[in-house]
Design an enzyme around this catalytic site. Structure first.
Site, PDB file in Angstrom:
ATOM      1  N   GLN A 103      -1.285  10.285   3.733  1.00  0.00           N
ATOM      2  CA  GLN A 103      -0.024   9.507   3.827  1.00  0.00           C
ATOM      3  C   GLN A 103       1.114  10.328   3.208  1.00  0.00           C
ATOM      4  O   GLN A 103       0.877  11.054   2.221  1.00  0.00           O
ATOM      5  CB  GLN A 103      -0.190   8.206   3.050  1.00  0.00           C
ATOM      6  CG  GLN A 103       1.087   7.388   2.910  1.00  0.00           C
ATOM      7  CD  GLN A 103       0.866   6.061   2.188  1.00  0.00           C
ATOM      8  OE1 GLN A 103       1.506   5.813   1.168  1.00  0.00           O
ATOM      9  NE2 GLN A 103      -0.023   5.213   2.694  1.00  0.00           N
TER      10      GLN A 103
ATOM     11  N   ASP B 122      -4.159   1.693   1.247  1.00  0.00           N
ATOM     12  CA  ASP B 122      -2.734   1.914   0.950  1.00  0.00           C
ATOM     13  C   ASP B 122      -2.370   1.423  -0.441  1.00  0.00           C
ATOM     14  O   ASP B 122      -1.268   1.652  -0.916  1.00  0.00           O
ATOM     15  CB  ASP B 122      -1.876   1.188   2.001  1.00  0.00           C
ATOM     16  CG  ASP B 122      -0.397   1.547   1.869  1.00  0.00           C
ATOM     17  OD1 ASP B 122       0.464   0.721   2.200  1.00  0.00           O
ATOM     18  OD2 ASP B 122      -0.121   2.658   1.376  1.00  0.00           O
TER      19      ASP B 122
ATOM     20  N   SER C 134       6.060   4.128   1.844  1.00  0.00           N
ATOM     21  CA  SER C 134       5.209   4.985   2.683  1.00  0.00           C
ATOM     22  C   SER C 134       5.937   5.260   3.986  1.00  0.00           C
ATOM     23  O   SER C 134       6.518   4.345   4.572  1.00  0.00           O
ATOM     24  CB  SER C 134       3.901   4.257   3.011  1.00  0.00           C
ATOM     25  OG  SER C 134       3.383   3.649   1.871  1.00  0.00           O
TER      26      SER C 134
END
Ligand SMILES: CCCCCCCCCCCCCC(=O)SCCNC(=O)CCNC(=O)[C@H](O)C(C)(C)COP(=O)(O)OP(=O)(O)OC[C@H]1O[C@@H](n2cnc3c(N)ncnc32)[C@H](O)[C@@H]1OP(=O)(O)O
Length: 359
Positions: A344, A273, A294
């Protein structure tokens, strides 16, 4: 999977209904018969890394405390003098998404048997994490099949979920059907500068404006437990539209060691991430981000890997619109094996940025 209570090894999580002693569980262990990962494992291929320097991702960030059956907290293991409760928090002041995903996978992995491994996870970030308080992780054992087990984990703060994460585990299986893309050809890690070395290089530029100097110095001071070597890093102050793609070598800072694939998957969840979402912003230099976060995060684990060894992170964003952007990533081992795929979506609220040069 075993947790420990004051040094005595608990057996793998007791099945439902068994009264659970409150215990301080150390990080995921390879098995109750093997030494815990937080003790020198050193087995298998010797890493060239300093084996005494255990990764803080293992000793701290992903080390949850077991409060009860299928209930964990990150309170005691994350205590860090700088931030009080969480090891590293991005400047957005929301808990780093990778931390919450990695810890949720640790909690889920504690509830499955030794011989099955995470093959996928899908999460939604539903509220911003509060850096001032710990996170509780509540595991729901959805199903244990013959070959697959499914878990649902809720990360909770102030009584509300901040993340919901479904993950699936599979026992090892062989198959004649196998294929993968070919790994991109890029310079090897030892030909490149780390992110810190790059920033030091930029900071030596006498023409650098004070604003950039302050921003880069802040970035340099962050205690990010990940090492990064960008490939073809854009001159951060160049104001040109870049392709929505980036490649960088990435690994956990410090030593983790062979053997504990569940742990390496949790570390990869943390790593995946970092700097991922910004891929979608690369073509849009003319806008300044007012808010970015996100919305979800998915991962598929394909083959064994070491998260404390360099892996190539190939990131691309095929689409952005309606205040959202989609990013997709592939983590490659140095031998060309595709180890992990990620995806994502994020939300961006932007405003036109004043045209300015770095000078
Ligand atoms: C060189 C390399 C550098 C690399 C750096 C890498 C850094 C790595 C770290 C990076 C990590 C990054 C990845 C991570 O780890 S981010 C961390 C993981 N993700 C999250 O924590 C997200 C959690 N979810 C939520 O917070 C909510 O569900 C959201 C916010 C997504 C939606 O929930 P909701 O629907 O209720 O909210 P909203 O969307 O209406 O509003 C949200 C906010 O936006 C403002 N707003 C709304 N509309 C607009 C508009 N049109 N123009 C301008 N502003 C607008 C609005 O006022 C509000 O602000 P405020 O009122 O709350 O203040």
């Amino acid at each position: 999977m075993a947790a420990s209570s004051g040094g005595k090894k608990l057996l793998p999580e007791p099945s439902k209904g068994t009264s659970a002693a409150s215990a301080h569980s150390s990080i995921l262990r390879k098995s109750s018969s093997e030494k815990p990962v937080t003790e020198a494992t050193g087995s298998g291929s010797k890493s060239s890394r300093n084996e005494d320097l255990h990764s803080v991702l293992v000793t701290s960030v992903l080390n949850l405390e077991r409060l009860d059956l299928d209930l964990y907290s990150n309170e005691h293991s994350n205590r860090c003098t700088f931030t009080g409760t969480h090891h590293w928090v991005p400047r957005s002041r929301m808990l780093f998404g990778g931390q919450i995903v990695g810890q949720a996978l640790v909690a889920a992995a504690m509830s499955v048997s030794e011989n099955i491994y995470a093959h996928s996870l899908h999460c939604y970030f539903v509220r911003a994490g509060d850096p001032k308080v710990p996170v509780l992780y509540q595991v729901d054992r959805i199903r244990d099949g013959k070959s697959f087990s499914v878990r649902s984990v809720k990360a909770i703060q102030h009584g509300n979920p901040i993340l919901i994460c479904q993950s699936s585990f599979q026992r090892k299986m062989e198959s004649p059907i196998h294929h993968q893309f070919t790994m991109p050809v890029v310079p090897s890690p030892n030909e490149l500068l780390t992110q810190e070395e790059l920033i030091q290089k930029y900071l030596r530029d006498p023409a650098l404006t004070e604003k950039y100097k302050v921003g880069l110095t802040k970035l340099l001071a962050e205690e990010v437990p990940i090492e990064i070597k960008p490939i073809n890093p854009p001159e951060y102050y160049r104001r040109v539209a870049l392709e929505s793609k980036q490649h960088f070598w990435v690994r956990a800072r410090g030593y983790i060691g062979e053997g504990n694939m569940k742990l390496h998957c949790c570390v990869a969840a943390y790593i995946s991430d970092y700097s991922f979402l910004r891929t979608a912003l690369l073509p849009h230099f003319q806008y300044k981000v007012k808010f970015m976060a996100s919305l979800d995060h998915s991962m598929w684990f394909h083959a064994p890997f070491r998260s404390d060894e360099w892996m190539l992170y190939e990131c691309e964003s095929p689409w952005a619109g309606s205040c959202r952007g989609l990013v997709q990533g592939r983590l490659w081992k140095q031998d060309g094996v595709l180890a992990v795929s990620c995806a994502q979506e994020g939300v961006f609220y932007v405003k036109p940025s004043a045209a300015e040069s770095k000078l």
